[in-house]
Design a protein around this motif. Structure first.
Motif, short mmCIF file in Angstrom:
data_model
loop_
_atom_site.label_atom_id
_atom_site.label_comp_id
_atom_site.label_asym_id
_atom_site.label_seq_id
_atom_site.Cartn_x
_atom_site.Cartn_y
_atom_site.Cartn_z
N TYR A 1 0.86 -1.19 0.00
CA TYR A 1 0.00 0.00 0.00
C TYR A 1 0.89 1.23 0.00
CZ TYR A 1 -3.79 3.19 1.29
OH TYR A 1 -4.72 4.21 1.31
N GLU A 2 0.68 2.07 -1.02
CA GLU A 2 1.50 3.28 -1.20
C GLU A 2 2.98 2.94 -1.18
OE1 GLU A 2 0.19 6.01 1.80
OE2 GLU A 2 -1.63 6.57 0.68
N GLY A 3 3.32 1.84 -1.84
CA GLY A 3 4.71 1.44 -1.98
C GLY A 3 5.30 0.72 -0.79
N LYS A 4 4.54 0.61 0.30
CA LYS A 4 5.06 -0.04 1.50
C LYS A 4 4.42 -1.42 1.67
CE LYS A 4 5.82 4.33 3.95
NZ LYS A 4 5.47 5.15 5.15
N GLU A 5 5.20 -2.33 2.26
CA GLU A 5 4.74 -3.69 2.50
C GLU A 5 3.89 -3.72 3.78
OE1 GLU A 5 7.48 -7.15 3.33
OE2 GLU A 5 7.37 -7.22 1.13
N VAL A 6 2.59 -3.87 3.61
CA VAL A 6 1.68 -3.90 4.75
C VAL A 6 1.62 -5.30 5.36
CG1 VAL A 6 -0.71 -3.52 5.50
CG2 VAL A 6 0.30 -2.05 3.75
N VAL A 7 1.63 -6.30 4.49
CA VAL A 7 1.53 -7.70 4.90
C VAL A 7 2.55 -8.51 4.12
CG1 VAL A 7 0.09 -9.78 4.87
CG2 VAL A 7 -0.91 -7.59 5.55
N SER A 8 3.28 -9.36 4.82
CA SER A 8 4.18 -10.31 4.17
C SER A 8 4.18 -11.58 5.01
CB SER A 8 5.59 -9.75 4.04
OG SER A 8 6.44 -10.71 3.42
N LEU A 9 3.48 -12.59 4.53
CA LEU A 9 3.30 -13.81 5.32
C LEU A 9 3.56 -15.04 4.45
CD1 LEU A 9 -0.01 -12.81 7.12
CD2 LEU A 9 2.24 -13.03 8.20
N PRO A 10 4.18 -16.06 5.03
CA PRO A 10 4.41 -17.30 4.28
C PRO A 10 3.09 -17.97 3.90
CG PRO A 10 5.72 -17.24 6.31
CD PRO A 10 4.73 -16.12 6.39
N SER A 11 3.01 -18.42 2.68
CA SER A 11 1.81 -19.15 2.24
C SER A 11 1.57 -20.37 3.12
CB SER A 11 1.95 -19.58 0.78
OG SER A 11 2.08 -18.46 -0.06
N SER A 12 2.64 -21.03 3.51
CA SER A 12 2.51 -22.24 4.32
C SER A 12 1.86 -21.95 5.66
CB SER A 12 3.87 -22.88 4.53
OG SER A 12 4.76 -21.97 5.16
N LEU A 13 2.17 -20.78 6.25
CA LEU A 13 1.56 -20.41 7.52
C LEU A 13 0.06 -20.18 7.34
CD1 LEU A 13 1.74 -19.41 10.51
CD2 LEU A 13 2.08 -17.12 9.57
N LEU A 14 -0.29 -19.44 6.31
CA LEU A 14 -1.69 -19.10 6.09
C LEU A 14 -2.54 -20.34 5.77
CD1 LEU A 14 -1.22 -15.84 3.99
CD2 LEU A 14 -1.99 -16.00 6.37
N LEU A 15 -1.94 -21.29 5.07
CA LEU A 15 -2.69 -22.46 4.62
C LEU A 15 -2.57 -23.65 5.58
CD1 LEU A 15 -1.89 -22.35 0.80
CD2 LEU A 15 -3.99 -21.61 1.94
N SER A 16 -1.91 -23.43 6.72
CA SER A 16 -1.72 -24.53 7.67
C SER A 16 -2.13 -24.12 9.07
CB SER A 16 -0.24 -24.98 7.66
OG SER A 16 0.16 -25.37 6.37
N PRO A 17 -3.41 -23.87 9.27
CA PRO A 17 -3.87 -23.54 10.63
C PRO A 17 -3.73 -24.74 11.54
CG PRO A 17 -5.73 -24.01 9.22
CD PRO A 17 -4.52 -24.02 8.32
N PRO A 18 -3.70 -24.52 12.84
CA PRO A 18 -3.70 -25.67 13.75
C PRO A 18 -4.98 -26.47 13.58
CG PRO A 18 -4.12 -23.63 14.94
CD PRO A 18 -3.72 -23.24 13.56
N ILE A 19 -4.85 -27.78 13.67
CA ILE A 19 -6.00 -28.67 13.53
C ILE A 19 -6.40 -29.16 14.93
CG2 ILE A 19 -6.85 -30.82 12.53
CD1 ILE A 19 -6.29 -28.58 10.50
N TYR A 20 -7.68 -29.07 15.22
CA TYR A 20 -8.16 -29.42 16.56
C TYR A 20 -9.07 -30.64 16.52
CZ TYR A 20 -6.64 -24.66 17.70
OH TYR A 20 -5.91 -23.51 17.88
N VAL A 21 -8.94 -31.45 17.54
CA VAL A 21 -9.91 -32.49 17.85
C VAL A 21 -10.32 -32.27 19.29
CG1 VAL A 21 -10.35 -34.96 18.09
CG2 VAL A 21 -8.93 -34.14 16.21
N TRP A 22 -11.53 -31.80 19.49
CA TRP A 22 -11.98 -31.42 20.83
C TRP A 22 -12.49 -32.63 21.60
CZ3 TRP A 22 -10.22 -26.79 21.77
CH2 TRP A 22 -10.12 -25.86 20.74
N ASP A 23 -12.64 -32.44 22.88
CA ASP A 23 -13.17 -33.51 23.73
C ASP A 23 -14.59 -33.86 23.31
OD1 ASP A 23 -10.86 -33.61 25.21
OD2 ASP A 23 -11.61 -32.28 26.80
#
Length: 703
Positions: A338-360
């Motif tokens: 945005y306006e030449g500045k990097e607002v967000v820079s995140l690894p694709s692997s992080l975004l596509l690999s949320p923690p997986i839960y199995v609840w009680d």
């Protein structure tokens, strides 16, 4: 906007990034990791659903917007189901309307033309003013969008239960048709493609994915609800189908906005997006709001450089915004500038690999059951046929255009399933089914039963099931009893799908559906099934036809409409899938050989509920309970909702008695269609003319 990331998840993010994330980055991760987008509490169990088969062209693959099934002659149908439960609880008109718009965009993102919509609506009893307000808004929203964009609403469900009083369920399914070799993916496989965005981005729908992934707070969250614009949606529909052969991938901007669409489309590659290039509806928007806005009527395309001009030119004809906003890159990072500045820079692997839960999980235990009530048959019949679930829904579907497109063969209210003519000359049947009352008692049996019921409903118009999508709607997954119900429902659905050899090519999970007291809705898994037939069928009823009951009636009364009204007692219905298959095959054969004029599966209200569908069309029926020897109790004979059964109208009853015996089941003539407006049961006659008036006028009187 509220961030729904847990402290545990925040620590995971910091550890992966090895730094403190920016606020803008947290909002992007929050969208991608929301329950709505990531399925982090359900993915483990969803993997057990059968999604493959010889006719599956596109199944449950990562980040595909819809599934596709080969129907022969070079064609495929594309299916999807979605919900807009939380938005509809806040703003029923826009919540329901944008649900329709979103599901249509999912279909056209495959290059398919939408040909039919189904809406499955559940609200609290109309005794309460707020539920009446919700229902009127929901119906108006669906009609507004569907009628304006030119896609017929050919069927659905409308049912009532107090557990939905603060949290209505608004499910919308859509089916489209496409040449099999013209299906467009939602993801890319190579870098260098330009990201082209069509549509304006505004401040409506901010944080919608996160909003849908938590409990309704009762606070004003209207900003999370998107605003519907079906006329813009029609432009998106027409132009997307026009340019489909000039793009490499298409992604609807739904939950999570650009954050989710760009990340999922990149599919593990990376992307650079220049937010300054995004066409805005509102000046001065914050960069993070541009990223996560869920403004409707937008579509993202991955386009080769040489095709960009032609793609945008198609939108320019309608003076519709279209701009190159970025590019797919090889480096596996998602970057927003945005306006030449990097607002967000995140690894694709992080975004596509949320923690997986199995609840009680905790078994719900044996449900309370009482003694058999002492109710007069006459009183029971009158109570059943005037219940909110069995009254006429014409008030609702008459507000929808169900014939636009001229392919509708069976209209809403005429049969248990819709039927449409396809371009290859075959006929498509489609139906959605749920049974929350049974799921409260046993969600495993419920999962099997609703799949079987959908299969039976298609059989009533001569079709065999070919593909299904599911929608699993429950309360808070962190509550052990809720989560156990969820897992058991999947087990039942999976077992039934494998038995019928029908792939589940897509679906949705909706958690955190609770009322203002923190009580979960009744567990409501939903199956939408599509099937095919080579023969057209139009149901008809005539005086003098035999009423044949196909299948075995059992003394299984729990979780029925009768026991919902008069108190739970007796045995729980067990899904016997072989009986559903056998009886369905008898009905299909009867229709294809011209032996059936009308068919109805036995479900809500039991035999009386099925016969009521004949009486409300201007006839009386006479039946003998003595011939129903498979059940001993008179209540069971009339009101049991155990599966595997149909009534059919015919002038050749011997065809069915002989065929049933050959296939190892039972078919018996239980009565006839006669003149009048009531029902003869053995030696007793019950005039139901007053109940017919209630049936025809109930919703209008209430609303």
């Amino acid at each position: 906007m509220t961030i729904s990331l847990s402290s545990y998840e925040l620590e995971l993010i910091k550890k992966e990034l090895k730094r403190e994330p920016k606020e803008e980055e947290l909002k992007v991760i929050d969208a991608l990791w929301s329950e709505h987008c990531s399925y982090k509490s359900s993915k483990v169990f969803l993997r057990s659903l059968p999604s493959e088969g010889p006719n599956v062209v596109m199944g449950i693959e990562d980040w595909q917007d819809a599934g596709a099934v080969d129907i022969g002659d070079g064609y495929a149908i594309v299916m999807k189901v979605e919900s807009h439960n939380h938005p509809s609880a806040i703003d029923p008109f826009n919540g329901a309307a944008t649900g329709v718009g979103g599901i249509i965009r999912d279909i056209i993102s495959k290059g398919a033309r939408p040909i039919a919509l189904l809406d499955m609506i559940r609200v609290g009893s109309l005794r309460h003013e707020r539920n009446r307000w919700l229902l009127k808004g929901i119906i108006s929203g669906i009609g507004f969008y569907g009628n304006s964009i030119g896609v017929p609403v050919v069927g659905g469900e409308l049912s009532f239960d107090d557990s939905y009083t603060d949290n209505p369920l608004v499910d919308v399914a859509c089916v489209g048709i496409v040449r099999k070799d013209k299906i467009i993916p939602s993801v890319v496989k190579k870098p260098g493609l330009k990201l082209v965005l069509a549509g304006l981005t505004g401040i409506d729908g901010l944080g919608g994915a996160s909003f849908a992934s938590r409990k309704l707070s009762g606070e004003d969250e209207i900003g999370a609800v998107q605003i519907a614009d079906p006329f813009a949606g029609k432009i998106i529909l027409d132009v997307t189908l026009e340019i489909a052969d000039k793009v490499e991938a298409i992604k609807d901007l739904g939950g999570g906005g650009l954050a989710v669409a760009v990340t999922e489309m990149a599919n593990g590659l990376g992307a650079i997006v220049n937010l300054d290039k995004v066409p805005l509806r509102v000046k001065g928007m914050k960069p993070e709001d541009i990223i996560i806005s869920e403004t409707q009527e937008r579509m993202l395309y991955a386009v080769k450089d040489e095709n960009v001009k032609e793609v945008c030119k198609a939108f320019e004809y309608y003076e519709y915004p279209c701009a190159v906003i970025g590019e797919i890159i090889e480096e596996p990072k998602i970057k927003f500038l945005y306006e030449g500045k990097e607002v967000v820079s995140l690894p694709s692997s992080l975004l596509l690999s949320p923690p997986i839960y199995v609840w009680d999980m905790k078994e719900n235990g044996e449900q309370k059951t009482g003694e058999k009530p002492n109710v007069r048959i006459e009183d029971a019949i009158r109570s059943i046929v005037t219940s909110e679930d069995l009254v006429s829904k014409e008030w609702a579907y008459s507000q929808f255009d169900y014939e636009v497109g001229t392919s509708t063969v069976i209209k809403p209210g005429e049969a248990d399933s819709s039927l449409l003519l396809l371009p290859n000359g075959k006929f498509l049947a489609i139906k959605g089914d749920a049974n929350p009352d049974l799921c409260v008692e046993d969600s495993y049996e419920c999962g099997k039963a609703i799949f079987a019921e959908a299969y039976r409903n298609l059989a009533t118009v001569g079709a065999r099931g070919a593909a299904a999508v599911d929608h699993l709607q429950f309360g808070d997954p962190k509550k052990p009893k809720v989560y156990a119900k969820f897992v058991e429902a999947i087990r039942g659905i999976s077992e039934a799908a494998r038995f019928f050899n029908i792939p589940i090519v897509g679906g949705k999970v909706s958690f955190y559906n609770e009322n203002s007291k923190g009580e979960p809705i009744k567990p409501t898994p939903l199956i939408v099934m599509a099937g095919l037939s080579d023969k057209p069928f139009r149901p008809s009823i005539e005086e003098g036809l035999d009423i044949v009951l196909i299948g075995i009636t059992r003394d299984e009364m729990r979780a029925s409409l009768f026991t919902k009204i008069f108190g739970q007692y007796g045995k729980l219905p067990k899904a016997r899938l072989s009986e559903d298959l056998i009886s369905s095959e008898i009905v299909i054969q009867g229709i294809h050989e011209g032996k059936i004029t009308y068919a109805k599966d036995i479900s809500k209200g039991g035999l009386i509920g099925a016969l009521w569908s004949i009486i409300t069309k201007g006839y009386s029926v006479s039946i003998s309970t003595d011939v129903i020897t498979t059940a001993e109790d008179i209540y069971s004979k009339l009101f049991s909702e155990n599966g595997g059964r149909f009534i059919v109208l015919t002038n050749d009853s011997q065809f069915f008695t002989k065929l049933a015996e050959k296939k190892g089941t039972i078919a018996r003539v239980v009565g006839k269609v006669t003149k009048g407006s009531g029902i003869y049961i053995d030696s007793d006659y019950y005039d139901l003319s007053k109940e017919i008036d209630i049936y025809n006028n109930y919703l209008e009187a209430r609303l």
